[in-house]
Design an enzyme around this catalytic site. Structure first.
Site, PDB file in Angstrom:
ATOM      1  N   GLU A   1       6.269  12.834 -15.226  1.00 29.21           N
ATOM      2  CA  GLU A   1       4.965  12.247 -14.862  1.00 29.21           C
ATOM      3  C   GLU A   1       3.815  13.241 -15.031  1.00 29.21           C
ATOM      4  O   GLU A   1       3.860  14.363 -14.505  1.00 29.21           O
ATOM      5  CB  GLU A   1       5.003  11.732 -13.409  1.00 29.21           C
ATOM      6  CG  GLU A   1       3.668  11.120 -12.991  1.00 29.21           C
ATOM      7  CD  GLU A   1       3.723  10.230 -11.767  1.00 29.21           C
ATOM      8  OE1 GLU A   1       4.810  10.001 -11.199  1.00 29.21           O
ATOM      9  OE2 GLU A   1       2.630   9.754 -11.377  1.00 29.21           O
TER      10      GLU A   1
ATOM     11  N   GLU B   1      12.581  12.263  -6.504  1.00 29.14           N
ATOM     12  CA  GLU B   1      11.551  13.160  -7.035  1.00 29.14           C
ATOM     13  C   GLU B   1      11.875  14.617  -6.725  1.00 29.14           C
ATOM     14  O   GLU B   1      12.178  14.947  -5.572  1.00 29.14           O
ATOM     15  CB  GLU B   1      10.190  12.841  -6.392  1.00 29.14           C
ATOM     16  CG  GLU B   1       9.635  11.497  -6.791  1.00 29.14           C
ATOM     17  CD  GLU B   1       8.277  11.210  -6.155  1.00 29.14           C
ATOM     18  OE1 GLU B   1       7.648  12.129  -5.594  1.00 29.14           O
ATOM     19  OE2 GLU B   1       7.855  10.048  -6.237  1.00 29.14           O
TER      20      GLU B   1
ATOM     21  N   ASP C   1      13.707   3.470  -6.206  1.00 28.25           N
ATOM     22  CA  ASP C   1      13.213   4.756  -5.694  1.00 28.25           C
ATOM     23  C   ASP C   1      13.764   5.036  -4.309  1.00 28.25           C
ATOM     24  O   ASP C   1      13.737   4.150  -3.436  1.00 28.25           O
ATOM     25  CB  ASP C   1      11.676   4.715  -5.572  1.00 28.25           C
ATOM     26  CG  ASP C   1      10.985   5.361  -6.741  1.00 28.25           C
ATOM     27  OD1 ASP C   1      11.629   6.136  -7.483  1.00 28.25           O
ATOM     28  OD2 ASP C   1       9.787   5.087  -6.921  1.00 28.25           O
TER      29      ASP C   1
ATOM     30  N   ASP D   1       8.453   3.214  -5.285  1.00 30.62           N
ATOM     31  CA  ASP D   1       7.791   3.321  -3.981  1.00 30.62           C
ATOM     32  C   ASP D   1       6.274   3.222  -4.148  1.00 30.62           C
ATOM     33  O   ASP D   1       5.530   3.228  -3.164  1.00 30.62           O
ATOM     34  CB  ASP D   1       8.224   4.575  -3.219  1.00 30.62           C
ATOM     35  CG  ASP D   1       7.920   5.860  -3.951  1.00 30.62           C
ATOM     36  OD1 ASP D   1       7.433   5.803  -5.099  1.00 30.62           O
ATOM     37  OD2 ASP D   1       8.170   6.940  -3.379  1.00 30.62           O
ATOM     38  N   SER D   2       5.812   3.058  -5.404  1.00 28.38           N
ATOM     39  CA  SER D   2       4.393   2.739  -5.648  1.00 28.38           C
ATOM     40  C   SER D   2       4.049   1.382  -5.041  1.00 28.38           C
ATOM     41  O   SER D   2       2.872   1.031  -4.951  1.00 28.38           O
ATOM     42  CB  SER D   2       4.084   2.752  -7.149  1.00 28.38           C
ATOM     43  OG  SER D   2       5.014   1.933  -7.847  1.00 28.38           O
TER      44      SER D   2
END
Ligand code: KIV
Length: 237
Positions: free
Chosen positions: A187, A122, A90, A51-52
């Site tokens: 991360e 996440e 994602d 989703d970056s």
């Protein structure tokens, strides 16, 4: 021959074998056909439809505006290009938190409409129920702990310097493994914590700004090849 060399198609099982054999896992983002083909031809093990894309493709400040339809579109483009790599997609913000039925529905759409191989979510304890529900449908899940871009309100900073934060991240890693994820992205986590998590888990850890002790590394392709004008501290262009 190495596990990496033998794998004509990378599966979740390949990654776990690579950890056991002490071989490092490579993972890069791609959101479109041409770059996904390049990354796949280069022999990268995992392609993350991240989703970056919200930041590097759409110029948004955060990943929060990304929708399920956006992710499915990018995943479809990538899927057409890839022969070997494992494709992880994602799940965007708002499609799995707090409601495991919605989480399952969202993951099923990704699998049916884009034919990704796995999804990534996440979070830790607070999303275990959603992860378990998705796994009941036989959809492989990758976890993501440490810095969580979907829920960052302030500045991005390294995680795991404070004791309570360290304990939560380590506990989340264990909970995710127990729930059945096949691998975890770690991360921006402090070096000794990333090492501890990697040693404690039998599933592979994939680090981003989390030291060389992780079982693999993931980067946003645009950061790696210098397409992103913003300098990311831990990336060598
Ligand atoms: O969306 C993304 O690119 C990611 C990486 C930062 C791991 O989740």
């Amino acid at each position: 021959m190495s596990v990496h060399g033998k794998a004509r198609k990378v599966t979740t099982h390949t990654l776990q074998e690579m950890k056991r054999a002490g071989e490092k896992i490579t993972m890069l983002t791609a959101y479109d056909f041409s770059l996904a083909k390049l990354v796949d031809n280069a022999g990268v093990d995992v392609i993350l439809v991240g989703d970056s894309a919200s930041n590097v493709m759409a110029g948004q400040v955060t990943t929060v505006p990304m929708t399920l339809d956006h992710m499915i579109y990018h995943a479809q483009c990538v899927k057409r290009a890839v022969d070997r790599a494992l494709i992880v997609v994602d799940m965007p913000f708002g499609t799995y938190q707090g409601n495991s039925a919605i989480a399952l529905e969202s993951a099923i759409r990704i699998m049916k409409e884009a034919e990704g191989h796995a999804v990534k979510l996440e979070g830790g304890a607070e999303i275990v129920e959603s992860i378990q529900r998705i796994l009941t449908a036989g959809i492989p899940v990758m976890g993501h702990i440490g810095l969580l871009p979907q829920s960052q309100k302030g500045k991005f900073r390294f995680k795991g310097k404070k004791l309570d934060e360290r304990e939560k991240i380590l506990n989340d890693a264990k909970l995710l493994e127990l729930a059945g994820v096949f691998s975890i992205v770690v991360e921006c986590v402090e070096t000794s914590l990333a090492k501890l998590i990697t040693n404690k888990l039998s599933i592979p850890t994939i680090g981003i700004g989390a030291s060389h002790y992780c079982d693999g590394q993931v980067l946003v392709l645009d950061d790696l090849i210098g397409l992103n004008p913003i300098n990311v501290r831990f990336v060598k262009k």
